[in-house]
Design a protein around this motif. Sequence first.
Motif, PDB file in Angstrom:
ATOM      1  N   THR A 152     -42.994 -57.810   4.345  1.00  0.00           N
ATOM      2  CA  THR A 152     -42.754 -59.430   4.718  1.00  0.00           C
ATOM      3  C   THR A 152     -43.903 -60.365   4.221  1.00  0.00           C
ATOM      4  O   THR A 152     -43.554 -61.563   4.282  1.00  0.00           O
ATOM      5  N   GLU A 186     -37.596 -57.481  16.305  1.00  0.00           N
ATOM      6  CA  GLU A 186     -36.750 -58.903  15.962  1.00  0.00           C
ATOM      7  C   GLU A 186     -37.832 -59.613  15.104  1.00  0.00           C
ATOM      8  O   GLU A 186     -37.246 -60.370  14.164  1.00  0.00           O
ATOM      9  N   LYS A 187     -38.926 -59.726  15.577  1.00  0.00           N
ATOM     10  CA  LYS A 187     -40.008 -60.623  14.538  1.00  0.00           C
ATOM     11  C   LYS A 187     -40.207 -60.123  13.279  1.00  0.00           C
ATOM     12  O   LYS A 187     -40.167 -60.813  12.234  1.00  0.00           O
ATOM     13  N   TRP A 188     -40.035 -58.894  12.974  1.00  0.00           N
ATOM     14  CA  TRP A 188     -40.362 -58.274  11.710  1.00  0.00           C
ATOM     15  C   TRP A 188     -39.039 -58.673  11.014  1.00  0.00           C
ATOM     16  O   TRP A 188     -38.993 -58.976   9.632  1.00  0.00           O
ATOM     17  N   LEU A 189     -37.898 -58.317  11.567  1.00  0.00           N
ATOM     18  CA  LEU A 189     -36.763 -58.696  10.905  1.00  0.00           C
ATOM     19  C   LEU A 189     -36.286 -60.001  10.340  1.00  0.00           C
ATOM     20  O   LEU A 189     -36.066 -60.343   9.392  1.00  0.00           O
ATOM     21  N   ARG A 190     -36.804 -61.001  11.221  1.00  0.00           N
ATOM     22  CA  ARG A 190     -36.860 -62.529  11.026  1.00  0.00           C
ATOM     23  C   ARG A 190     -37.906 -62.840   9.879  1.00  0.00           C
ATOM     24  O   ARG A 190     -37.511 -63.620   8.957  1.00  0.00           O
ATOM     25  N   ASP A 191     -39.124 -62.138   9.950  1.00  0.00           N
ATOM     26  CA  ASP A 191     -40.094 -62.383   8.740  1.00  0.00           C
ATOM     27  C   ASP A 191     -39.459 -61.661   7.558  1.00  0.00           C
ATOM     28  O   ASP A 191     -39.524 -62.272   6.561  1.00  0.00           O
ATOM     29  N   VAL A 193     -36.135 -61.573   6.658  1.00  0.00           N
ATOM     30  CA  VAL A 193     -35.304 -62.292   6.275  1.00  0.00           C
ATOM     31  C   VAL A 193     -35.840 -63.721   5.543  1.00  0.00           C
ATOM     32  O   VAL A 193     -35.460 -64.190   4.581  1.00  0.00           O
ATOM     33  N   ALA A 194     -37.119 -64.194   6.281  1.00  0.00           N
ATOM     34  CA  ALA A 194     -37.673 -65.516   5.767  1.00  0.00           C
ATOM     35  C   ALA A 194     -38.071 -65.238   4.436  1.00  0.00           C
ATOM     36  O   ALA A 194     -38.553 -66.227   3.510  1.00  0.00           O
ATOM     37  N   LYS A 332     -27.875 -60.792  15.150  1.00  0.00           N
ATOM     38  CA  LYS A 332     -28.622 -61.842  15.926  1.00  0.00           C
ATOM     39  C   LYS A 332     -29.720 -62.556  14.933  1.00  0.00           C
ATOM     40  O   LYS A 332     -29.641 -63.678  14.716  1.00  0.00           O
ATOM     41  N   VAL A 333     -30.241 -61.597  13.980  1.00  0.00           N
ATOM     42  CA  VAL A 333     -31.001 -62.174  12.949  1.00  0.00           C
ATOM     43  C   VAL A 333     -30.343 -62.722  11.591  1.00  0.00           C
ATOM     44  O   VAL A 333     -30.939 -62.932  10.757  1.00  0.00           O
ATOM     45  N   GLY A 334     -29.182 -62.424  11.589  1.00  0.00           N
ATOM     46  CA  GLY A 334     -28.251 -62.622  10.240  1.00  0.00           C
ATOM     47  C   GLY A 334     -28.174 -61.741   9.267  1.00  0.00           C
ATOM     48  O   GLY A 334     -27.963 -62.049   7.985  1.00  0.00           O
TER      49      GLY A 334
END
Length: 336
Positions: A152, A186-191, A193-194, A332-334
Motif C-alpha cells: 500500500t 478494513e484499513k489495509w484494504l482501503r489503503d 484501493v487508494a 464495503k471497501v469497493g
Amino acid sequence: MHSLKKIALTSISLMVMGLLASCSASSDEATELTIYSGRSEEYLGDVFEKFQAESGIKLNVRYADSAELAAQLLEEGGNSPADLFISQDAGSLGAVAEAGLLKQLDDSILNQIPSKFSSPEKVWVGITGRTRVFAYSPSRLQDLPESYRDVTNPIYKGRVGIAPTNGSFQAFVTALRINAGEAAAEKWLRDLVANKPQYYEKNSMIVEAINAGEIDLGLVNHYYVYEVSKALGREIGVKIGFFEKGDLGNLINVSGAGILKTTGKSEAAAKFLAYLLSPYAEETYVKEVQEYPLLPGVEGPQGLPRIEELGAPTVDLNSLKDLRGTQQLLIKVGLL
C-alpha cells in the motif's frame, strides 16, 4: 532413508489400489460420482481420467470458482447432487463444513497427512499446499516489499495487481481479519484501493500482466509463475518473491476435499478421495502444477524452499471459513 520412503510410498500405493479394487467390485455402489471442483480441469484432469480408467467409476465434474461452488452448496443444502467437493482453499471447505454439509472422514484417509492440514472436526482433508507470494518484474522493480502491508506504499501506486473475486485472495483477507482484526483488515484494504491497484479475475492473469509490462507486482499463489511459463512454452520475465519470515503474506493454504453428507455413494466417494492423496496423484500435482505435496515422502517442487522453510505464519486453516464476512467487507471497501 530413500529406501524407507520408497517402501512407504509403495505400501500406500498398494492400499489405494486395494481400495479401488474393492470399490469396483462393490455391487451396491453407484458407478458415477458428481464432483464439484474448485480446481480447474487443467490441474486435475489427468488424475481424474486415470481414476476413472482404474476404478470404472465415471466422474461427472462441475468446474467453477471454489467460493462460487461453496455458495451453491450452501444454497442447495440437503438437495445438492454433489457427492464430493474439491476446493482450492480451506476457507470454502470450512464454510461448507460449518453449515453441517460434510460427513466425517475415516482416519485411514486423515492420518495420511499432517493433522494441521485437515479439519479438526475431521470433515475435510488437505490435498496440496500453496503459499501466498508476490510475483514481480526483476527488470522494473528493485525495491521489493518485505510485508504484505508494504504494497500500500506510494512507491507501488498503480503498479500492483490483485484478484479480489478469487478464492485465494479472499482466503488471505479472511486470515487478515482473524489475525489483525476487522478494523486493521478494513484499513489495509482501503489503503490498497487508494493505491490504485489493477484488478484481474485470476492469479494467472496477474502474472501475464506483469510479463506484459502492465504492472510490476502482484499478489498471487506461488505456482502461477510456473503455470504461465508452461503455457507460453518459455521462461518469462517474472519472479517469485517471499515476504519476511512470519509475515501473513506468506500464508500457507491448502486445496482439499470433503464428502457431502447427502451422498448415497459414500464408499465410492471415499475411494476417490483416497486416490487424490495417493503417491501418484501427489507426484502429479508437483510435476504438473508445482504445488506442495502434503503426503510425507513425496518430494516438493524443485527450485523452491521446502514447505517447512517458507517462514509461514501460524494460522488455523479451519478459521478461514467466514467467507461471507470477508465478501461483505470487500463489498464495503469497493473491491466486489
